[in-house]
Scaffold this motif. Sequence first.
Motif, PDB file in Angstrom:
ATOM      1  N   ASN A   1     -11.391  15.779 -27.243  1.00 21.37           N
ATOM      2  CA  ASN A   1     -10.369  15.898 -28.143  1.00 21.37           C
ATOM      3  C   ASN A   1     -10.394  15.966 -29.395  1.00 21.37           C
ATOM      4  OD1 ASN A   1      -8.353  16.918 -25.916  1.00 21.37           O
ATOM      5  ND2 ASN A   1      -8.399  14.530 -25.659  1.00 21.37           N
TER       6      ASN A   1
ATOM      7  N   ARG B   1     -10.793  24.007 -31.475  1.00 19.89           N
ATOM      8  CA  ARG B   1      -9.490  24.276 -31.537  1.00 19.89           C
ATOM      9  C   ARG B   1      -9.236  25.551 -31.973  1.00 19.89           C
ATOM     10  NH1 ARG B   1      -5.599  18.755 -32.189  1.00 19.89           N
ATOM     11  NH2 ARG B   1      -6.576  17.627 -30.544  1.00 19.89           N
TER      12      ARG B   1
ATOM     13  N   ALA C   1     -10.215  19.808 -22.091  1.00 20.82           N
ATOM     14  CA  ALA C   1      -9.702  19.154 -23.346  1.00 20.82           C
ATOM     15  C   ALA C   1      -8.074  19.452 -23.272  1.00 20.82           C
ATOM     16  CB  ALA C   1     -10.161  19.925 -24.701  1.00 20.82           C
TER      17      ALA C   1
ATOM     18  N   ALA D   1      -6.027  19.467 -25.987  1.00 18.27           N
ATOM     19  CA  ALA D   1      -5.456  20.321 -27.055  1.00 18.27           C
ATOM     20  C   ALA D   1      -5.489  21.733 -26.588  1.00 18.27           C
ATOM     21  CB  ALA D   1      -6.287  19.961 -28.337  1.00 18.27           C
TER      22      ALA D   1
ATOM     23  N   GLY E   1      -8.919  17.830 -34.608  1.00 18.59           N
ATOM     24  CA  GLY E   1      -8.842  17.212 -33.434  1.00 18.59           C
ATOM     25  C   GLY E   1      -8.421  15.654 -33.621  1.00 18.59           C
ATOM     26  N   ASP E   2      -8.461  14.950 -32.693  1.00 20.61           N
ATOM     27  CA  ASP E   2      -7.805  13.731 -32.650  1.00 20.61           C
ATOM     28  C   ASP E   2      -9.168  12.581 -32.977  1.00 20.61           C
ATOM     29  OD1 ASP E   2      -5.579  14.758 -31.794  1.00 20.61           O
ATOM     30  OD2 ASP E   2      -6.134  14.230 -29.739  1.00 20.61           O
TER      31      ASP E   2
END
Length: 808
Positions: free
Chosen positions: A611, A700, A427, A429, A476-477
């Motif tokens: 992500n 994350r 990932a 991130a 996240g995205d």
Amino acid sequence: MSPDDPPDDYPLRPDRIHGAPSSPEERERRQTYLDELLPLLNLDADEYMSDPRVSHRDDSWRDWQERTGELPPDFERLPATADLPDPLERYDGNDWTEISTPEAWNRQRERIGEQLQYWLYGRMPPAPGNVRATEIGTQPAEGATVRDVRLEFGPDHELELHLQVMIPDGQGPFPVFATQWTHRNWAQLALQRGYVAIVYAAADARDDAADYGEYYPDYDFQLLARRAWAAHRVVDYLETLPEADCDRIGITGASRNGKQSLLAAAFDERIDAVVPCSAGSGATVPARYDRDDFYAGDMSVHARLRRSWFHPRWRFFVGRENRLPVDANHLVSLVAPRACMIHTALHERTTSAWAVARVYRSAESVYDLLDAEENLALRYRHGRHARTTRDVHQILDFFDDAFGKGEYDDPTRLYHDFSFEEWRRTAAAAQVDVSEFPERGLDDLLVGDDGNRIRTTESWADRKPEIRQRIRWCFGDRPPRASEPPETEFDVVRDGWGKPDYLDEVIGRPEPTDGVGKLWLSHAHTHGERFDGDLYYPTSKADGDDRPEGELPAIVWLHPYSYNTGYGADGRGQVPFEEATERGFALFGFDQLGFGTRIEEGEHFYERHPNWSKMGKLVDDTRSAVETLSALEFVDSDRIFVLGYSLGGTVGLYAAALDDRIAGVASVCGFSPFRTSDPETERENGVIGRFSHLHGLHPRLGLFRDDPERTPFDFHEVLGLVAPRPLLTVAPSLDWTHPQEDVLRCTSAARSVYDLYGASESLEVRTPDDLLSFDYHEARLYDERRPEHDSLSPDRRESVFDWIARRA
């Protein structure tokens, strides 16, 4: 392995942490544990259980405790672990040492065996060494010989065990298939495959082992252990049977027979292969994940309902499951390097398929150490607890493969597999520099970026977007999204949206009662990923009219870590629709991603969205549910509340923090702060790792596990974003995943925002002296038998719904 000769270099030896107290202070501490636990055990209900007595000496748990005078262990000397304790780690009293060689494992194996017997199953006697067999009859068979055999053994040969032995015609010796009297038809299938098939009378259908304890007063082995010990006597007999190949002995059974089969194999290395089928609590489901918030077995209930199965000491760990020195993964590990296939269903009501996968992964490390990884397998089947002929053939396929009778592919499929380290490698991130994030605490909520204190609601409103952005970054995205407008008309939804997923029928969703309607909602506003749910609502008073009555306030119900049943099923984990509809609310329940009907949908999530995060998806789905309800003509869009329990309580808070359309939120056992964590509390409670590493919901967040003060946001900010809307949080004292003291610190910080709005009364915190729970499971088990005992009808859910009704 001998329980009479425990390793003397192990600080967790039971006699060191559970023997006579070594000081007045220790005695007082342990007595306090007992005094705290007793009111939570509902001991008055024990006498109404249909299960037999605790043992031949004691009718009840209370009788056992008073007779022995046993106190709970000294929990301060037991290390706490939120995840499964690693079978390849040894605790030396201060730290953990890795077990890295087969020789070291042999010593560790002895320690584990001692602990399992002491805490969970009771100590088993050594082999009697005097088993004799008498053929007492034969049964007609085609192409086989079927003998009825009686084994006699033990003191003065007083103990008996009846067998039926099926031997195929032809040249032996043949591999052996052993199972219990309940599963005689399984044995008949094994006979067709060329096995010596044995059924032994140590099961509910016929149990010769029930009274074995009377003949061994120095051993306290409980019913499951007595039945496993009986299986060992079957092996003694097989060693005298020329038609039996004693290098190829397999044992299996289902449910409680699966438990005893696994126990038998763990403690007798002469058994070469085992398949525990739907063995569940106390066998393949660990106590740490066998609590009310998993809507599976629930150790606190199981220890009462099946009081004769397990040692009474197991009950000391109710509410402190993270202190149990050993767990189900250790039991499976004892089978290594021999063949073992854990066999379970995805939607069992008493088994979390996710928890079973955790056991598999943990035991796999031992198999790897012993270069036997090919001997461990995990097979899921669709369905619930019942087994079919095809399931038995899968078991026989595994035995055939293990014994060289055939070759079959490894059936292992890990629906819930997630590796934080793998995510970190892939990932984008994960490449962030955590040290660039500022350190924050729980005291900075009303301090602006300029260092000045926020004193007005306008200044707080200016700060909210920045906090929300930090939360969204952790999620996240989000992928690109487009959607259709939601439907508005009741008739269109009722008549035009088809039928629910067939898995709803497999799980067994609750059906509405009189005066309640049920509407299947297939979301039109879910950005290309349709997910379904059920809306329960009070109906019109007119006979036969299933239309809603008036414009209804609504509740979105967010379930806990109920991987097996999702938002609920009849019986265990029931969706609380009656409490809602009785108060004039519609209640919407849906399965969150990776749960219930959506298990397979969540399987490859991070391959699709490396992500993004599952937590981000869970929150998005909750907001989509709010949008769908808001559009319905019969729902009051200004009175949509969110109610969540455990995981659902977390998701509900996030959704309310990001979506002002939510009128209020009730979070039961739903959060604890991240920034107060440290390596010790992280190991004890899994505050961050539970989301990032264990369940793979919030990767994350895991980047900050070793530096929690740099976590981009915390729950005092989440609660502050909900202000001034009504917010209820329930934090019981014995919820080790959300320590009550930390919850109070977090809500105290958030109250300052409510005070800004002059709405302090809108934030309510309840801290009952109780276990983590929200379900009616126990009450339903007893109400019909003893309705006069109102104390068994917990009022927690009722009081939460009363709170929502007042706030609406």
